[in-house]
Design a protein around this motif. Sequence first.
Motif, PDB file in Angstrom:
ATOM      1  N   ASN A   1       7.427   6.214  -0.429  1.00 47.46           N
ATOM      2  CA  ASN A   1       6.491   5.986  -1.179  1.00 47.46           C
ATOM      3  C   ASN A   1       5.355   4.931  -0.044  1.00 47.46           C
ATOM      4  O   ASN A   1       4.158   4.630  -0.159  1.00 47.46           O
ATOM      5  CB  ASN A   1       6.023   5.825  -2.436  1.00 47.46           C
ATOM      6  CG  ASN A   1       6.266   6.884  -2.712  1.00 47.46           C
ATOM      7  OD1 ASN A   1       6.343   8.275  -2.834  1.00 47.46           O
ATOM      8  ND2 ASN A   1       7.250   6.405  -4.021  1.00 47.46           N
TER       9      ASN A   1
ATOM     10  N   ARG B   1       1.125  -1.164   0.050  1.00 47.52           N
ATOM     11  CA  ARG B   1      -0.015  -0.001   0.081  1.00 47.52           C
ATOM     12  C   ARG B   1       0.520   1.237  -0.033  1.00 47.52           C
ATOM     13  O   ARG B   1       1.489   1.544   0.457  1.00 47.52           O
ATOM     14  CB  ARG B   1      -0.930  -0.130   1.340  1.00 47.52           C
ATOM     15  CG  ARG B   1      -1.840   1.081   1.897  1.00 47.52           C
ATOM     16  CD  ARG B   1      -2.556   1.676   0.336  1.00 47.52           C
ATOM     17  NE  ARG B   1      -4.020   0.754   0.278  1.00 47.52           N
ATOM     18  CZ  ARG B   1      -4.460   0.506   1.240  1.00 47.52           C
ATOM     19  NH1 ARG B   1      -5.401   1.473   1.745  1.00 47.52           N
ATOM     20  NH2 ARG B   1      -5.900  -0.928   0.687  1.00 47.52           N
TER      21      ARG B   1
ATOM     22  N   LEU C   1       3.465   2.275   2.651  1.00 50.15           N
ATOM     23  CA  LEU C   1       2.831   2.860   4.164  1.00 50.15           C
ATOM     24  C   LEU C   1       2.848   1.367   4.344  1.00 50.15           C
ATOM     25  O   LEU C   1       3.353   1.565   5.642  1.00 50.15           O
ATOM     26  CB  LEU C   1       1.160   2.843   3.715  1.00 50.15           C
ATOM     27  CG  LEU C   1       0.544   3.062   4.770  1.00 50.15           C
ATOM     28  CD1 LEU C   1       1.057   4.871   5.819  1.00 50.15           C
ATOM     29  CD2 LEU C   1      -1.114   3.418   4.484  1.00 50.15           C
ATOM     30  N   TYR C   2       2.479   0.436   3.975  1.00 52.54           N
ATOM     31  CA  TYR C   2       3.302  -0.845   4.730  1.00 52.54           C
ATOM     32  C   TYR C   2       3.184  -1.922   3.312  1.00 52.54           C
ATOM     33  O   TYR C   2       2.306  -1.923   2.243  1.00 52.54           O
ATOM     34  CB  TYR C   2       1.684  -0.866   5.651  1.00 52.54           C
ATOM     35  CG  TYR C   2       0.856  -1.737   5.041  1.00 52.54           C
ATOM     36  CD1 TYR C   2      -0.135  -2.992   4.433  1.00 52.54           C
ATOM     37  CD2 TYR C   2      -0.997  -0.204   5.361  1.00 52.54           C
ATOM     38  CE1 TYR C   2      -1.304  -2.740   3.987  1.00 52.54           C
ATOM     39  CE2 TYR C   2      -1.787  -0.005   4.515  1.00 52.54           C
ATOM     40  CZ  TYR C   2      -2.270  -1.568   3.791  1.00 52.54           C
ATOM     41  OH  TYR C   2      -3.463  -2.516   3.757  1.00 52.54           O
TER      42      TYR C   2
ATOM     43  N   THR D   1       1.574   5.396  -0.226  1.00 53.20           N
ATOM     44  CA  THR D   1       0.593   6.848   1.027  1.00 53.20           C
ATOM     45  C   THR D   1      -0.068   6.961  -0.125  1.00 53.20           C
ATOM     46  O   THR D   1      -1.396   7.818   0.357  1.00 53.20           O
ATOM     47  CB  THR D   1       1.882   7.331   0.937  1.00 53.20           C
ATOM     48  OG1 THR D   1       2.366   8.137   0.090  1.00 53.20           O
ATOM     49  CG2 THR D   1       3.099   7.170   2.156  1.00 53.20           C
TER      50      THR D   1
END
Length: 97
Positions: free
Chosen positions: A87, A41, A89-90, A43
């Motif tokens: 970039n 994922r 998120l996870y 950002t």
Amino acid sequence: MDEHSPPPPDHEFTPPPPPPAISGSPTDFLKGVVGKRVIVRLTSGVDYRGVLSCLDGYMNIALEQTEEHVNGTVTNRYGDAFIRGNNVLYISAAETV
């Protein structure tokens, strides 16, 4: 002996073993998902799904068999994709690790 009486003195009470602890560091997780399907994922909210080829300490990620998902819909398919770590998120496992 009824249900409310204490156990006999010659019987030692042994508590049950604790449930297995979830152990492992994020590094262990990431090493365990190399070569497996993951969801990355960004950002921006865009998801990339593919096989994790490799990654580095900056979370730069190389994926194979990559699909780009925007709002749950596949918008592009790429053979290989490189995602810059700033970039990300996870990263989530898409299959059982």
